[in-house]
Scaffold this motif. Structure first.
Motif, mmCIF file in Angstrom:
data_model
loop_
_atom_site.group_PDB
_atom_site.id
_atom_site.type_symbol
_atom_site.label_atom_id
_atom_site.label_comp_id
_atom_site.label_asym_id
_atom_site.label_seq_id
_atom_site.Cartn_x
_atom_site.Cartn_y
_atom_site.Cartn_z
ATOM 1 N N PHE A 1 3.787 3.383 -0.634
ATOM 2 C CA PHE A 1 3.201 3.351 -1.971
ATOM 3 C C PHE A 1 1.852 2.649 -1.998
ATOM 4 N N LEU A 2 0.973 3.175 -2.813
ATOM 5 C CA LEU A 2 -0.289 2.539 -3.128
ATOM 6 C C LEU A 2 -0.120 1.846 -4.487
ATOM 7 N N PRO A 3 -0.870 0.771 -4.752
ATOM 8 C CA PRO A 3 -1.737 0.052 -3.813
ATOM 9 C C PRO A 3 -0.906 -0.821 -2.876
ATOM 10 N N SER A 4 -1.351 -0.940 -1.639
ATOM 11 C CA SER A 4 -0.662 -1.769 -0.656
ATOM 12 C C SER A 4 -1.589 -2.033 0.509
ATOM 13 N N LEU A 5 -1.246 -3.020 1.333
ATOM 14 C CA LEU A 5 -2.039 -3.302 2.521
ATOM 15 C C LEU A 5 -1.974 -2.150 3.503
ATOM 16 N N GLN A 6 -0.839 -1.445 3.518
ATOM 17 C CA GLN A 6 -0.687 -0.326 4.444
ATOM 18 C C GLN A 6 -1.535 0.874 4.028
ATOM 19 N N VAL B 1 -7.556 13.376 -3.606
ATOM 20 C CA VAL B 1 -7.176 14.347 -4.637
ATOM 21 C C VAL B 1 -6.687 15.647 -4.007
ATOM 22 N N LYS B 2 -7.291 16.018 -2.890
ATOM 23 C CA LYS B 2 -6.977 17.298 -2.253
ATOM 24 C C LYS B 2 -5.616 17.307 -1.574
ATOM 25 N N THR B 3 -5.303 16.262 -0.819
ATOM 26 C CA THR B 3 -4.064 16.249 -0.030
ATOM 27 C C THR B 3 -2.972 15.360 -0.607
ATOM 28 N N LYS B 4 -3.341 14.469 -1.535
ATOM 29 C CA LYS B 4 -2.422 13.464 -2.076
ATOM 30 C C LYS B 4 -1.997 12.459 -1.007
ATOM 31 N N TRP B 5 -2.883 12.239 -0.020
ATOM 32 C CA TRP B 5 -2.656 11.229 1.009
ATOM 33 C C TRP B 5 -3.458 9.984 0.653
ATOM 34 N N CYS B 6 -2.945 8.817 1.078
ATOM 35 C CA CYS B 6 -3.744 7.602 0.942
ATOM 36 C C CYS B 6 -4.948 7.697 1.879
ATOM 37 N N ARG B 7 -5.976 6.921 1.577
ATOM 38 C CA ARG B 7 -7.193 6.993 2.393
ATOM 39 C C ARG B 7 -6.907 6.636 3.850
ATOM 40 N N VAL B 8 -6.016 5.678 4.092
ATOM 41 C CA VAL B 8 -5.709 5.276 5.465
ATOM 42 C C VAL B 8 -5.105 6.444 6.235
ATOM 43 N N CYS B 9 -4.198 7.192 5.617
ATOM 44 C CA CYS B 9 -3.557 8.319 6.310
ATOM 45 C C CYS B 9 -4.549 9.418 6.668
ATOM 46 N N THR B 10 -5.659 9.514 5.944
ATOM 47 C CA THR B 10 -6.667 10.512 6.295
ATOM 48 C C THR B 10 -7.433 10.123 7.552
ATOM 49 N N MET C 1 1.306 -2.380 11.127
ATOM 50 C CA MET C 1 0.612 -3.264 12.062
ATOM 51 C C MET C 1 -0.731 -3.723 11.517
ATOM 52 N N ARG C 2 -1.228 -3.054 10.483
ATOM 53 C CA ARG C 2 -2.550 -3.390 9.939
ATOM 54 C C ARG C 2 -2.562 -4.812 9.391
ATOM 55 N N ARG C 3 -3.578 -5.570 9.774
ATOM 56 C CA ARG C 3 -3.716 -6.958 9.318
ATOM 57 C C ARG C 3 -4.670 -6.996 8.132
ATOM 58 N N GLU C 4 -4.368 -7.851 7.172
ATOM 59 C CA GLU C 4 -5.244 -7.962 6.011
ATOM 60 C C GLU C 4 -6.564 -8.599 6.415
ATOM 61 N N THR C 5 -7.655 -8.067 5.876
ATOM 62 C CA THR C 5 -8.991 -8.618 6.085
ATOM 63 C C THR C 5 -9.457 -9.227 4.767
ATOM 64 N N GLY C 6 -10.747 -9.572 4.692
ATOM 65 C CA GLY C 6 -11.239 -10.241 3.490
ATOM 66 C C GLY C 6 -10.935 -9.494 2.214
ATOM 67 N N GLY C 7 -11.313 -8.221 2.154
ATOM 68 C CA GLY C 7 -11.061 -7.435 0.953
ATOM 69 C C GLY C 7 -9.589 -7.195 0.712
ATOM 70 N N ASP C 8 -8.803 -7.126 1.796
ATOM 71 C CA ASP C 8 -7.373 -6.872 1.664
ATOM 72 C C ASP C 8 -6.650 -8.049 1.032
ATOM 73 N N ARG C 9 -7.173 -9.247 1.194
ATOM 74 C CA ARG C 9 -6.507 -10.401 0.593
ATOM 75 C C ARG C 9 -6.536 -10.296 -0.928
#
Length: 218
Positions: free
Chosen positions: A155-160, A167-176, A193-201
């Motif tokens: 689910f979005l929003p999330s760190l993952q 809009v086209k595929t209904k995928w999160c940006r990371v999955c693209t 496995m993705r680690r949070e960075t500055g913006g992710d915090r």
């Protein structure tokens, strides 16, 4: 299309090379179309693997990946696809690339997190460049509330997954940005496995507030 490519990989994971059965699931594609496309995808995976062999060890990605979570996927989570790539070593590299590629306003991301990120200037390994991804995906829209990604199922929003949905595929940006051969539990293992960075915090704090509102019924 990306949706068809991901579907071909997932069908191969479950039923192997039964192209006739696949053609009943993917409208407008003959069994020969699907067979030829799969072999193209297989060659692309081989080129990606050759590039990953030249990349630093996963331990060099501590800033972008939880290296302590990098492991060989348990047997029950594996499919025949995992026999086609060096999953124990390279899944961490895929996760690191998805973090580095997701950072905005980076003029040159190839040195970030260890040097394995593919750029438009160096796209000889079969991985999509930013320009190629822009043609396949988008536009992206920020989600207004909890929204499930059509590829990873998280689910979005999330760190993952981040905060934006294609809009086209209904995928999160990371999955693209993650290689098409990853799917199901292995894909989710990679995203975790993705680690949070500055913006992710800031995102993590926003998600926490959002989920508090959901649980409290507000």
């Amino acid at each position: 299309t990306p949706l068809e490519d991901a579907t071909i990989w997932r069908l191969y994971a479950t039923i192997g090379t039964q192209w006739a059965k696949m053609s009943k699931v993917i409208p407008g594609r003959t069994d020969n179309n699907l067979k030829n496309r799969f072999h193209n995808l297989k060659r692309q995976l081989q080129r990606e693997e050759e590039s990953r062999l030249r990349a630093p060890n996963p331990d060099d990605y501590e800033e972008t990946v939880h290296v302590d979570r990098v492991r060989e996927v348990p047997r029950l989570m594996r499919t025949r696809i995992e026999d086609m790539w060096n999953q124990p070593r390279h899944i961490g590299l895929v996760a690191a690339d998805s973090v580095a590629d997701s950072r905005e306003d980076e003029p040159d991301a190839k040195d970030e997190g260890g040097g394995a990120v593919i750029t438009d200037k160096d796209n000889k390994d079969g991985a999509d460049s930013e320009a190629q991804r822009a043609r396949k995906f988008g536009p992206f829209e920020a989600v207004a509330g909890p929204t499930q990604c059509g590829r990873c199922g998280l689910f979005l929003p999330s760190l993952q997954c981040g905060t934006e949905l294609c809009v086209k595929t209904k995928w999160c940006r990371v999955c693209t940005k993650v290689s098409m051969h990853l799917g199901g539990n292995v894909l989710r293992e990679c995203l975790n496995m993705r680690r949070e960075t500055g913006g992710d915090r800031e995102l993590a704090e926003g998600v926490e507030l959002l989920m508090k509102g959901v649980w409290n019924g507000s």
